[in-house]
Design a protein around this motif. Structure first.
Motif, PDB file in Angstrom:
ATOM      1  N   THR A 181      10.516   9.308  43.995  1.00 34.40           N
ATOM      2  CA  THR A 181       9.553   9.130  42.903  1.00 34.40           C
ATOM      3  C   THR A 181       9.058   7.689  42.868  1.00 34.40           C
ATOM      4  OG1 THR A 181      10.788  10.784  41.661  1.00 34.40           O
ATOM      5  CG2 THR A 181       9.227   9.445  40.407  1.00 34.40           C
ATOM      6  N   ALA A 182       9.990   6.734  43.017  1.00 36.11           N
ATOM      7  CA  ALA A 182       9.613   5.317  43.023  1.00 36.11           C
ATOM      8  C   ALA A 182       8.652   5.016  44.161  1.00 36.11           C
ATOM      9  CB  ALA A 182      10.860   4.456  43.141  1.00 36.11           C
ATOM     10  N   ASP A 183       8.944   5.592  45.327  1.00 34.09           N
ATOM     11  CA  ASP A 183       8.088   5.385  46.501  1.00 34.09           C
ATOM     12  C   ASP A 183       6.681   5.917  46.243  1.00 34.09           C
ATOM     13  OD1 ASP A 183       7.969   6.563  49.889  1.00 34.09           O
ATOM     14  OD2 ASP A 183       7.680   4.520  49.156  1.00 34.09           O
ATOM     15  N   GLN A 184       6.630   7.124  45.611  1.00 32.70           N
ATOM     16  CA  GLN A 184       5.322   7.736  45.315  1.00 32.70           C
ATOM     17  C   GLN A 184       4.554   6.890  44.310  1.00 32.70           C
ATOM     18  OE1 GLN A 184       6.675  11.592  44.134  1.00 32.70           O
ATOM     19  NE2 GLN A 184       6.499  12.466  46.191  1.00 32.70           N
ATOM     20  N   LEU A 185       5.257   6.392  43.278  1.00 31.85           N
ATOM     21  CA  LEU A 185       4.610   5.556  42.263  1.00 31.85           C
ATOM     22  C   LEU A 185       4.014   4.300  42.900  1.00 31.85           C
ATOM     23  CD1 LEU A 185       7.103   5.725  39.261  1.00 31.85           C
ATOM     24  CD2 LEU A 185       4.703   6.414  39.240  1.00 31.85           C
ATOM     25  N   LEU A 186       4.782   3.663  43.778  1.00 37.10           N
ATOM     26  CA  LEU A 186       4.310   2.445  44.440  1.00 37.10           C
ATOM     27  C   LEU A 186       3.122   2.753  45.355  1.00 37.10           C
ATOM     28  CD1 LEU A 186       7.754   0.820  45.224  1.00 37.10           C
ATOM     29  CD2 LEU A 186       6.019  -0.095  43.694  1.00 37.10           C
ATOM     30  N   THR A 218       0.781   4.905  44.878  1.00 38.61           N
ATOM     31  CA  THR A 218      -0.463   5.189  44.149  1.00 38.61           C
ATOM     32  C   THR A 218      -0.905   4.003  43.312  1.00 38.61           C
ATOM     33  OG1 THR A 218       0.867   6.108  42.364  1.00 38.61           O
ATOM     34  CG2 THR A 218      -0.015   7.673  43.971  1.00 38.61           C
ATOM     35  N   SER A 219      -0.081   2.943  43.266  1.00 36.43           N
ATOM     36  CA  SER A 219      -0.447   1.814  42.391  1.00 36.43           C
ATOM     37  C   SER A 219      -1.499   0.940  43.060  1.00 36.43           C
ATOM     38  CB  SER A 219       0.794   0.991  42.065  1.00 36.43           C
ATOM     39  OG  SER A 219       1.309   0.470  43.272  1.00 36.43           O
TER      40      SER A 219
END
Lengths: 217, 288
Positions: free
Chosen positions: A209-214, A216-217
């Motif tokens: 989830t953290a990887d996905q958030l980063l 898309t930022s």
């Protein structure tokens, strides 16, 4: 070349150049230390259990890398099965070994020394020395111990590279905030392989989830 | 009594320091104090015994029963993954792909030709590392009532330590002797380091009946493990060096003792082995 799966990790990407250079450097050092005809590292294919010649110095160095042998083949198979280092002498007098060696490598040694590469409690490969020059100051057992030292060194170095891989190969930056973030990720990386399965699943879910958030930022 | 070897700090184990063995050839063994029991001699302990009547199990990669140096293998079983995904024990062919178990069986047969030998294959697919298979096979072998089980293998997985400890204690109380080779890799492993087993590392002499007591544990005894002639699956022999090949020498000696004195408890057996170790015999005789 093969892929290896250390305990508790996802399959790693194919070995990078540094890992190949590291293993090549280890076998080159071993070749000279033991005054041997050849020195090599096999890695065990985690899917098939086959022994794969990863890197070779001396006899066979140009032709052997990538060659596969069935599980349990020869002295390397014996060491992979037991996880213990050993020295085998008069191997040329054993017809089945002689045949396998001649077909596989084109070189028929008198003696073979071999030690396992243990990574996180699992044997991931075998380091082998063909026809070492016995040192009068050491007996056979001490030669085996010296090879076990080199194999332990190689396995620890591979483990270090794996940890660096987890960090994407980034060096810790000078900035103190970034340093503590990297340290946090490093702690997670070190502890994760020892965690229970449900905990590992949850931690990986959070990291994805953290990887996905980063992303898309 | 403050400087006795057994009171020393346990040698540290960290990457880069293997060596549980001893170079006994050419260097005199370290002297130490003991309570003499001079009437207990090697001849009384194992003289005239060839192991007949003792049941020995080799927990390893299988045993090639067609090799003339191995002789009859009474039972050959393997740990397998059943249809339900659980490990179980099934009869298997008397073969050995890797050759490690055949080497151990040949050594035991050479020291104690009369033993009843069986094999449990726990090292599968030529790949080391399955502590679960080791425990399943060991548990089965203990239940079968073997007198001696040879373990020239170990697991480095700490999560198996507690269960292996329980198995080793169960074997001890059932008078089943576990003979385990010390790992000479720079890693912690089990079960050789437990006090309830007989742990063995190598000396560098060439007498298969010569063994030494180690006054500075965790290794109990040193037996022949350098340049050992062993059978190779199929045919032929090879000379191998490693602690894996010291343990079967001790297994053979123990089988001879238990065949002659079948009602020995494990603690009595260890005492007899201690009193007849090559470095103790002389001290024992002189002290008496």
């Amino acid at each position: 070349m093969t892929e290896i799966t250390p305990a508790g990790c996802e399959p790693r990407p194919r070995q990078n150049l540094t890992e190949r250079q590291l293993l090549q450097s280890v076998v080159e050092v071993a070749l000279r230390v033991f005054g041997a005809a050849a020195s090599s590292v096999f890695l065990i294919d985690p899917e098939t259990g086959e022994l794969v010649f990863e890197t070779v110095a001396g006899a066979g160095s140009s032709t052997l890398p990538g060659t596969r042998f069935p599980p349990g083949t020869g002295i390397a198979g014996l060491v992979a099965a037991s996880g213990e280092p050993l020295l085998a002498e008069n191997v040329a007098e054993v017809p089945q070994f002689a045949r396998a060696m001649a077909i596989g490598t084109g070189y028929l040694p008198r003696s073979i020394m071999a030690a396992p590469l243990i990574l996180q409690g699992e044997c991931i490969g075998v380091m082998e020395i063909l026809d070492h020059t016995p040192d009068p100051a050491r007996d056979g057992m001490q030669d085996v111990e010296l090879l076990a030292l080199l194999a332990a060194h190689a396995a620890l170095s591979v483990e270090l590279l794996i940890r660096l891989d987890w960090l994407g190969g980034h060096r810790v930056p000078a900035d103190s905030k970034a340093t503590s973030q990297i340290a946090l990720l490093q702690r997670i990386g070190v502890r994760l392989p020892a965690a229970s399965e449900p905990l590992t699943t949850n931690v990986l879910r959070l990291l994805v989830t953290a990887d996905q958030l980063l992303g898309t930022s | 009594m403050t400087d006795q070897p057994w009171r020393r700090d346990r040698p540290p184990v960290f990457p880069g320091v293997p060596a549980w063995g001893a170079l006994t050839a050419g260097s005199p063994p370290e002297p130490f104090s003991l309570i003499p029991q001079p009437h207990v001699t090697p001849d009384w302990v194992w003289g005239g015994s060839d192991g007949s009547g003792a049941r020995v199990c080799v927990l390893d990669s299988g045993v090639d029963q067609s090799h003339p140096r191995v002789g009859t293998v009474t039972t050959s079983v393997a740990v397998r993954t059943g249809t339900d995904g659980q490990l179980d024990i099934a009869e298997c062919a008397g073969t050995d792909q890797a050759g490690h178990g055949t080497a151990c069986a040949g050594i035991i047969r050479s020291v104690a030709p009369g033993v009843d030998l069986s094999s449990v294959r726990v090292l599968t697919d030529g790949k080391f590392g399955s502590g679960a298979a080791l425990m399943a096979g060991l548990s089965w072998a203990i239940d079968q009532g073997y007198d001696v089980i040879n373990l020239s293998l170990a697991t480095t997985r700490p999560e198996f330590c507690a269960t292996l400890h329980e198995l080793a204690d169960r074997a001890y109380f059932r008078r089943c002797i576990l003979v385990a080779s010390a790992n000479n890799m720079p890693v912690l492993s089990y079960p050789w380091a437990f006090s309830s087993v007989v742990s063995v590392a190598s000396h560098n002499e060439s007498d298969p009946m010569a063994y030494y007591y180690n006054p500075s544990p965790p290794v109990d005894f040193y037996a022949m493990g350098v340049g050992v002639k062993v059978p190779v699956p199929g045919a032929g022999e090879m000379r191998l060096t490693g602690n894996s090949f010291a343990a079967p020498h001790m297994t053979g000696i123990i089988a001879r003792v238990l065949a002659k004195h079948p009602y020995l408890t494990p603690f009595q057996l260890k005492t007899l082995l201690y009193l007849n170790a090559r470095n103790v015999v002389e001290l024992n005789r002189r002290s008496g």
